[in-house]
Design an enzyme around this catalytic site. Structure first.
Site, PDB file in Angstrom:
ATOM      1  N   PRO A   5      -3.544  -5.745  -5.835  1.00 37.28           N
ATOM      2  CG  PRO A   5      -5.613  -6.157  -4.877  1.00 37.28           C
ATOM      3  CD  PRO A   5      -4.696  -6.636  -5.929  1.00 37.28           C
TER       4      PRO A   5
ATOM      5  CB  VAL B  64      -0.865   0.001   1.283  1.00 39.87           C
ATOM      6  CG1 VAL B  64      -1.867   1.137   1.241  1.00 39.87           C
ATOM      7  CG2 VAL B  64      -1.559  -1.321   1.444  1.00 39.87           C
TER       8      VAL B  64
ATOM      9  CB  SER C 268     -21.367 -36.717  11.038  1.00 43.63           C
ATOM     10  OG  SER C 268     -22.639 -37.243  11.326  1.00 43.63           O
TER      11      SER C 268
END
Lengths: 613, 302
Positions: free
Chosen positions: A94, A15, A523
């Protein structure tokens, strides 16, 4: 018309390294920002910009509203510009830590990478991470652009120190080409033009570098590989195999093999809309007609007959995990490799790789943006080459079978030879024979539900009645199994998956033995119950959902577990801290609130009867 | 040609063909959106190449707003006949009944009802699970971030925050019933690439792209073609005759002409290389509000 070639590159940086400014500068200097876009940009820069009265190029690039509002780049974006000789496609990725998956995405199609460093900050952990991912994805050409030289008075020593740091750091990453240069994207120095601020630098500008990098891959020099995408059969006289050539060259008359079946034939025609070709190469989308009538389907590969790929159902691969739900070994997913789609699972995580230190540490699961070395097992053999040898045929993506999300990307290291040498033993007395001697049809009654819902009570009642009727049964109780077979497992998500996998495998063996199996197991995950169902034959898996409200289970609290869990003494307790995913279409649902155990057992026996079990 | 020196147009073509074949092989019921413009013309040409010698194994859908240029409709019908296309034309009959008129109701409502709504109606009616669109990433900022295989919910919505990562050329074509995928095979083409390819391949396009003397009126600084008598004229106003052409084609009341002398493809390419305004400058719909394209896309616009 000018013939141009094409270079795809990605830009990466942390950044505020000035990535958007650099791309804005490249587009601006290439005269690709139009007047109407410039007017909008000027207006928005005054309103939202971070550059005072100057132009904020980031606003030109951050296309999503959320990005513009938050002032950050979220998603990989693609930009285009061209010079006299070359078209460029830029994947703008980014720099945020949480968006590493976007960088891998951008890198996957790139030939080169521009890594940005802020001259004021030098190398950051992100620089190391980005370089590692670039190297991992097989990018051979890297340009290190030391940006914001204007903010350090264009000091030569600052640049030289960062350059030397980077050269030392990057040496083990094995880039074929590595250029380091000082730039100011804001002022334009050493981007397109040299400017006059850095007379001490005699090397190429950024554009010089980008124009000099060899475009395209060296895939044409590798053996021929083409996954068959689509079989073209317009009429009885034409049968062509359509696909994109991933590597190698191909001439009419060449011998090609289908690795999965071992069939071999000769290329008779390379058919195109503009007439037949004599030759085609990596990067071409072609339609091949073979000399022999052999059967090839979508997903299979055509390969050079004298240099075939590996064919194996197990291999080792680096996996980049891209989903919020972690990778759990043993969980089935879909693998897309070439044009082939096959069920597969990560059978084991050997280690995960720390992208900052490159350290290898033990791991039982992979979280979003983690990278691990894994063993992968597919349901059948697939054709591939190691990624390091062939970028086109050594890669795959993993897809979740229920949400269909793309959850991971894989780079194949090598086949696991072990698997190729372990063959199944043929059995003479089979499942049907064993069942027949008992005079019954084996099956699994799979009781799922919260702790304390009444699963074991029901299973016990049902087994007693079956036993009285002369049926051969066995109970697999989750709690009891944890004292033996599953003694080494805990209650993390990864261990729960393994717990269920083992139990399902044992249930399957018992069915093979001809038994009626009653499995009593919380489960909690749909995926694993589905896995158990798929291990068994059609109609053999009967899911019974013991649907008792959490409040009631907790009020009963037969074993005092809920009380402990509420006090935080049992972590990951289903219903308290861990989720329970109710079945969507169970064979039977028992309302644990409104039904007595005897009524429930009677309904289960009735179901067995109607299903002929 | 060999792998190392493929021209950029050849590489773009190969990528688009790969994408189209992947869709044809993976989906039950794909469709190609055909909007008659230059990008659709390139898409149609690529589809013919991708499946040759077979015809494209999917139909072509035109969402007709009833406000398209007359020459576009004539061109559409000619191409469908010449290429033997299975052409489907869908009009939002409900919108037609309501008398939606871009001159009266504005571009936003017109686009919403006659384009976005109509498109959703058609996709639902035929139950298409994949739809090709000719959008390019260089057109607009939110498009630059959209995947080539762009997932849509059962309500046709696009969620830019949960896009699937798209690696290499391994496209994830998996969807659940009711969901669909919009596919953009021209994602990596620029406007200039499109024109150079049209020139290289001699692809037929609507004559409105070539400069000619045409009757236009000026509205808010935009030159609007007097294509039929639904164009409202001020008392005494008469269309001017000007040498114009179109860079982009849509509904005639919403698409501005540019003054130009470029009457041949080489002249258009040369003009493109000198252009100082973007292509969508001439599209009224994009100016409605900031981020308007992203919003429209989320709602199901292409």
């Amino acid at each position: 018309m000018a013939e141009k070639d094409l270079l795809r590159f990605l830009t990466c940086g942390s950044v505020d390294d000035g990535k958007s400014t650099l791309i804005g500068r490249l587009l601006w200097d290439a005269k690709l920002i139009f007047d109407d876009q410039m007017r909008t940009l000027e207006a928005e820069s005054r309103r939202l910009g971070t550059q005072g009265d100057g132009i904020d190029f980031a606003l030109l690039l951050d296309g999503l509203q959320a990005e513009r509002e938050q002032g950050i780049t979220i998603d990989v974006a693609y930009r285009f510009f061209a010079t006299e000789t070359r078209k460029f496609i830029v994947a703008d990725t980014p720099g945020h830590e949480q968006y590493t998956r976007n960088m891998a995405t951008g890198a996957s199609t790139a030939d080169a990478a521009v890594i940005l460093v802020d001259a004021r900050k030098g190398l950051l952990p992100q620089t190391r991470r980005h370089s590692f991912i670039v190297s991992l994805m097989g990018i051979r050409h890297v340009v290190l652009a030391v940006n914001k030289m204007d903010a350090v008075d264009y000091g030569e020593a600052v640049f030289a120190a960062i350059r030397d740091d980077y050269l030392a750091f990057a040496a083990p990453l094995g880039f074929a080409g590595l250029d380091c240069l000082p730039i100011s994207a804001l002022k334009g120095d050493m981007v397109y033009s040299r400017g006059d601020a850095m007379p001490w630098y005699g090397g190429p500008t950024l554009m010089d570098c980008l124009e000099a990098i060899e475009a395209g891959s060296d895939a044409a020099a590798l053996p021929f590989r083409m996954p068959v995408q689509w079989v073209c059969r317009p009429d009885a006289n034409f049968r062509g195999y359509c696909g994109s050539i991933e590597s190698g060259t191909l001439r009419v008359g060449d011998r090609v093999a289908v690795p999965s079946s071992g069939q071999v034939s000769t290329v008779r025609r390379i058919a195109t809309f503009n007439g037949d070709l004599q030759e085609a190469a990596a990067g071409d989308a072609v339609n091949l007609v073979l000399a022999d009538e052999i059967d090839v389907s979508r997903g299979e590969m055509l390969a050079a007959a004298d240099a075939r790929p590996d064919l194996c159902d197990q291999f080792m691969a680096k996996i980049i995990w891209m989903h919020g739900d972690p990778l759990l070994p043993g969980r089935k997913c879909l693998m897309k490799i070439g044009a082939d789609l096959v069920a597969a699972q990560v059978s084991e995580i050997k280690h995960k790789i720390n992208v900052n230190t490159f350290e290898e540490t033990a791991a039982r699961s992979l979280a979003l943006n983690e990278i691990g070395m894994c063993n992968v097992a597919a349901d059948r053999a697939v054709a591939f080459d190691p990624y390091g040898r062939n970028r086109g045929t050594g890669r795959f993506i993993l897809i979740d079978r229920y949400s269909n999300a793309t959850v991971g990307a894989g780079l194949i290291e090598h086949a696991l030879r072990r698997a190729t040498n372990v063959h199944r033993q043929k059995e003479t007395v089979d499942k049907a024979a064993r069942a027949a001697i008992k005079g019954q049809k084996p099956c699994v009654l799979w009781f799922t539900g919260l702790s304390g819902s009444g699963k074991s009570t029901l299973a016990d009642l049902v087994e007693r009645e079956l036993h009285a009727r002369g049926r051969h049964t066995v109970i697999l109780d989750g709690d009891n199994l944890r004292h033996g077979l599953n003694r080494n497992l805990g209650f993390t998500d990864a261990d729960r998956v393994e717990n269920i996998r083992r139990t399902a495998e044992v249930a399957k063996l018992c069915v093979e033995a001809g038994l009626i199996v009653l499995v009593s197991l919380i489960s909690p995950f749909r995926t694993e119950r589905r896995m158990a169902r798929e291990l068994l034959g059609e109609g053999e898996f009967l899911e019974i959902f013991v649907d008792t409200p959490l409040a009631l289970c907790e009020a009963r609290d037969v074993k005092g577990l809920y009380a402990k869990a509420r006090k935080g003494e049992i972590p990951n307790f289903t219903g308290v801290q861990a989720p329970y995913e109710p079945p969507e279409a169970p064979e039977l649902r028992i309302d644990g609130d409104a039904t007595t155990p005897e009524e429930g057992a009677a309904r289960i026996l009735e179901m067995l009867q109607t299903r002929g079990r | 040609m060999n792998g190392a020196s493929l021209s950029h147009l050849h590489q773009l073509e190969a990528e688009s063909i790969h994408i189209m074949r992947e869709v044809a092989a993976s989906f039950e019921n794909p469709v190609m959106l055909y909007s008659i413009g230059k990008d659709s013309s390139v898409m149609l040409h690529l589809a013919r190449k991708a499946f040759f010698p077979a015809p494209p194994p999917f139909p072509f859908l035109h969402v007709d707003t009833t406000w398209k240029f007359k020459e576009m409709i004539a061109f559409r019908d000619r191409m469908a006949a010449e290429c033997g296309l299975r052409l489907l034309v869908h009009i939002n009959r409900d919108g037609l009944k309501r008398g939606i008129d871009p001159f009266v109701h504005g571009s936003a409502l017109h686009t919403d009802v006659m384009k976005t709504e109509a498109l959703k109606q058609a996709l639902d009616k035929y139950k298409f699970d994949a739809a090709f669109g000719g959008a390019r990433r260089d057109e607009e900022k939110s498009r630059a971030k959209e995947r080539i295989f762009s997932f849509r919910t059962a309500n046709h919505r696009w969620d830019p925050k949960t896009q699937r990562p798209e690696l290499w050329n391994l496209y994830n074509t998996r969807i659940n019933p009711g969901e669909s995928i919009r596919v953009f095979p021209l994602s990596n083409w620029t406007e200039l690439d499109i024109w150079q390819y049209i020139l290289q391949e001699s692809i037929p396009i609507v004559p409105l792209y070539f400069a000619a003397v045409r009757p236009v009126v000026e509205r808010n600084g935009m030159l609007i073609l007097a294509d039929d008598d639904r164009l409202p004229l001020a008392p005494g106003e008469k269309p001017m005759m000007k040498m114009v052409r179109f860079r982009t084609l849509g509904c005639y009341p919403l698409t501005a002409a540019i003054e130009s002398d470029a009457a041949t493809l080489p002249e258009i390419v040369a003009e493109m290389q000198r252009a100082r305004t973007s292509e969508r400058q001439g599209r009224l719909i994009d100016h409605d509000q900031a981020g308007s394209m992203e919003k429209k896309k989320q709602e199901g616009y292409f």
